[in-house]
Design a protein around this motif. Structure first.
Motif, short mmCIF file in Angstrom:
data_model
loop_
_atom_site.label_atom_id
_atom_site.label_comp_id
_atom_site.label_asym_id
_atom_site.label_seq_id
_atom_site.Cartn_x
_atom_site.Cartn_y
_atom_site.Cartn_z
N GLY A 132 10.65 39.05 13.24
CA GLY A 132 10.91 37.86 14.07
C GLY A 132 9.93 37.56 15.02
N LYS A 133 9.31 38.64 15.93
CA LYS A 133 8.51 38.65 17.04
C LYS A 133 7.16 38.28 15.99
CE LYS A 133 10.92 42.35 19.20
NZ LYS A 133 10.82 43.82 19.86
N THR A 134 6.90 38.76 14.98
CA THR A 134 5.58 38.73 14.18
C THR A 134 5.49 37.16 13.75
OG1 THR A 134 5.78 40.95 13.17
CG2 THR A 134 4.37 39.39 12.13
N THR A 135 6.66 36.55 13.20
CA THR A 135 6.62 35.24 12.85
C THR A 135 6.49 34.27 14.07
OG1 THR A 135 8.97 34.96 12.91
CG2 THR A 135 7.90 35.46 10.64
N ALA A 136 7.20 34.77 15.17
CA ALA A 136 6.84 33.94 16.35
C ALA A 136 5.44 33.92 16.93
CB ALA A 136 7.57 34.55 17.61
N THR A 137 4.81 35.10 16.62
CA THR A 137 3.21 35.12 16.94
C THR A 137 2.51 34.29 15.98
OG1 THR A 137 3.67 37.35 17.98
CG2 THR A 137 1.44 36.63 17.33
N ILE A 138 2.99 34.36 14.76
CA ILE A 138 1.95 33.60 13.70
C ILE A 138 2.18 31.93 14.04
CG2 ILE A 138 1.96 32.86 11.44
CD1 ILE A 138 2.86 35.83 10.72
N GLY A 139 3.59 31.64 14.30
CA GLY A 139 3.74 30.35 14.75
C GLY A 139 3.20 29.79 16.10
N LEU A 140 3.15 30.71 17.01
CA LEU A 140 2.40 30.33 18.15
C LEU A 140 0.74 29.97 17.93
CD1 LEU A 140 2.79 29.80 21.13
CD2 LEU A 140 2.15 32.35 21.55
N MET A 141 0.28 30.92 17.20
CA MET A 141 -1.14 30.64 16.79
C MET A 141 -1.48 29.50 15.98
SD MET A 141 -2.53 32.78 18.67
CE MET A 141 -4.24 32.80 18.31
N ALA A 142 -0.61 29.10 14.93
CA ALA A 142 -0.70 28.18 14.13
C ALA A 142 -0.32 26.99 14.70
CB ALA A 142 0.32 28.24 12.94
N GLY A 143 0.60 27.10 15.87
CA GLY A 143 0.83 25.83 16.57
C GLY A 143 -0.45 25.41 17.24
N ILE A 144 -1.09 26.07 18.10
CA ILE A 144 -2.06 25.92 19.07
C ILE A 144 -3.25 25.82 18.28
CG2 ILE A 144 -3.67 27.18 21.03
CD1 ILE A 144 -1.23 28.75 21.81
N ILE A 145 -3.85 26.54 17.39
CA ILE A 145 -5.21 26.28 16.72
C ILE A 145 -4.96 25.36 15.68
CG2 ILE A 145 -6.77 27.53 15.16
CD1 ILE A 145 -5.96 30.42 16.40
N GLY A 146 -4.05 25.33 15.01
CA GLY A 146 -3.85 24.42 13.95
C GLY A 146 -3.70 22.86 14.61
N GLY A 147 -2.81 23.07 15.72
CA GLY A 147 -2.73 21.65 16.36
C GLY A 147 -3.95 21.13 16.75
N MET A 148 -4.93 22.18 17.26
CA MET A 148 -6.13 21.42 17.76
C MET A 148 -7.18 20.94 16.81
SD MET A 148 -6.03 21.35 20.96
CE MET A 148 -7.89 20.86 21.11
N PHE A 149 -6.91 21.54 15.53
CA PHE A 149 -7.78 21.18 14.43
C PHE A 149 -7.10 19.82 14.02
CE2 PHE A 149 -9.36 25.45 13.72
CZ PHE A 149 -10.60 25.30 13.54
N ALA A 150 -5.83 19.61 14.00
CA ALA A 150 -5.10 18.39 13.60
C ALA A 150 -5.42 17.25 14.23
CB ALA A 150 -3.83 18.46 13.56
N ILE A 151 -5.63 17.51 15.78
CA ILE A 151 -6.00 16.37 16.80
C ILE A 151 -7.29 15.81 16.40
CG2 ILE A 151 -6.45 16.06 19.21
CD1 ILE A 151 -3.97 17.69 19.87
N ASN A 152 -8.20 16.90 16.32
CA ASN A 152 -9.77 16.66 16.12
C ASN A 152 -10.04 15.60 14.66
OD1 ASN A 152 -10.68 17.42 18.76
ND2 ASN A 152 -10.79 19.47 17.67
#
Length: 458
Positions: free
Chosen positions: A176-196
């Protein structure tokens, strides 16, 4: 190596040492976060960076922090999440304001979030039944860890560790801690790519140029600082933060009594943290009824909640068991690809323009960030594409939180997911959750769909 064996002051002094080390990790990580350009550009939180440093210093790498201390770090998230949840409903004022024209997007936003929670469990549970258990031998409860990590975040993952232990799958906490880290990075990095990407395609309502955090102010000089908490009681009587800490303590005690009562009725060990939130709601209502709500400042509760959350993320990240994660690398990789694709393609770019009347991208990106990482990531992404908050997307999201936060993304329903999977099996539970998500989406299609929607907003 840190000399744990030389600690002679007992449990309290040991706890003080451990919290001091977490504080040191946070300070070092903050300096690195401010000085290293790539960390700033990716908007990596200092708490996550501190946890990674702690992991590298731990028994699986440099062995500076011994295994005994790391084991104690691993116990902290389960306690800190109780403080985080106790604060959730404390200091919230009663309001009679109507959502007015925003009602449609509040309702569809809830449908977006509830169906997403169900699918995050349902799809992974079906994959677990079809592939992960037969091929890799994982426990059926693996189906719940992506919703716990993505929608719930590190706090929920830390709090659920004890639940997994009691259910007979201790690896669940580390996964669960690992998926939380994956999700957090996906949210930040993926979110910035999606915005641009959205800026270039004219999907954004306000932003007309690619988002760039390099220009963001991160250290506030004197003269540009704003207060983030207010004194509600004279410090001659009591320190205001201590008063608020007392109310948090009362909330936790009420939650303790509720769990004890329920255990006597249903003979089941329940996690404390969602009931601490109920305790906070009770305390809040009693303070309002007694006309003592002027003694509470919501901002102070949020500051104390933030401290607990920072400690939680550092401890959760640092104490991840690397051998356990490596044993599950294939299901984690497959599950992560499926989840990220679902969040980006289906929820952000396909569903959002069809259910939100106004500001579809802004309304979608805040929910994308929240259900990949935490609400703070959602608001961070919203600010990136709507810097002056000209849209009402943030308000609409907040209006729906009372009907979402107590239940999914870390609430009562989230805590029930692994229990239901264990009881009914991964396939049955997975199909049921997928069916529930489909029903919600079909209801939105029938009654709330946006006719003649357009991707371009400007």
């Amino acid at each position: 190596m840190i000399p744990v064996t030389k600690i002679t002051g007992g449990l309290v002094q040991t706890l003080l040492l451990y919290v001091s080390i977490i504080g040191l990790l946070l300070f070092v990580a903050t300096l690195l976060r401010l000085k290293i350009r790539i960390l700033k550009k990716l908007f990596i939180p200092a708490s996550l960076l501190a946890g990674i440093i702690g992991m590298l210093l731990g028994p699986y790498f440099l062995k500076v922090i011994p295994a005994t201390m790391m084991s104690s770090f691993g116990a902290l998230p389960g306690q800190m999440i109780t403080v985080v949840f106790a604060c959730m409903l404390l200091g919230i004022k009663s309001t009679k304001e109507s959502a007015g024209s925003m009602t449609h997007d509040v309702v569809t936003g809830l449908g977006w979030l509830w169906s997403c929670s169900f699918l995050q469990v349902g799809i992974i549970s079906v994959l677990t039944a079809l592939i992960f258990t037969p091929v890799f031998g994982v426990d059926p409860m693996f189906g719940s860890v992506f919703e716990i990590g993505f929608a719930g975040g590190h706090g929920t993952a830390g709090g659920m560790a004890d639940v997994f232990v009691k259910l007979g799958w201790p690896d669940g906490g580390d996964i669960g801690k690992t998926t939380a880290t994956i999700g957090l990075m996906a949210g930040i990095i993926g979110g910035m790519f999606a915005i641009n990407y959205a800026v270039r395609k004219r999907y954004t309502k306000v932003l007309t140029e690619p988002a760039d955090f390099d220009t963001a102010v991160e250290v506030f000089a004197e003269g540009s600082r704003t207060p983030n908490a207010y004194e509600t009681v004279s410090s001659d009587v009591v320190e205001p933060f201590a008063l608020h800490l007392g109310l948090i303590g009362i909330s936790i005690l009420i939650g303790w009594e509720i769990t004890g009562f329920l255990k006597s009725l249903i003979k089941l060990n329940l996690p404390l943290f969602p009931f601490a939130m109920i305790g906070g709601w009770i305390v809040n209502r009693l303070m309002i009824a007694a006309h003592l709500d002027a003694m509470m400042d919501r901002n102070i509760f949020q500051r104390l909640q933030g401290i607990a959350l920072e400690i939680l993320i550092v401890a959760a990240m640092a104490s991840i068991s690397i051998p356990v994660v490596m044993a599950y690398w294939a299901p984690l990789l497959i599950g992560s690809i499926v989840m990220i694709a679902m969040m980006v393609w289906f929820y952000l770019f396909w569903l959002s323009p069809r259910v939100f009347k106004d500001n579809w991208f802004e309304s979608g990106i805040i929910r994308f960030g929240a259900f990949c990482g935490v609400a703070a990531v959602g608001y961070m992404l919203l600010r990136a594409c709507d810097p002056k908050m000209k849209t009402d997307s943030g308000t609409v999201y907040a209006l729906g939180c009372p009907f979402m936060s107590p239940f999914i993304g870390g609430g009562l329903v989230t805590t029930a997911y692994p229990i239901l999977i264990q009881k009914f099996g991964a396939m049955t539970a997975g199909l049921a959750f997928c069916g529930g998500a489909l029903v919600i989406i079909l209801l939105m299609r029938a009654f709330l769909w946006v006719k003649d929607f357009k991707y371009e907003q400007r």
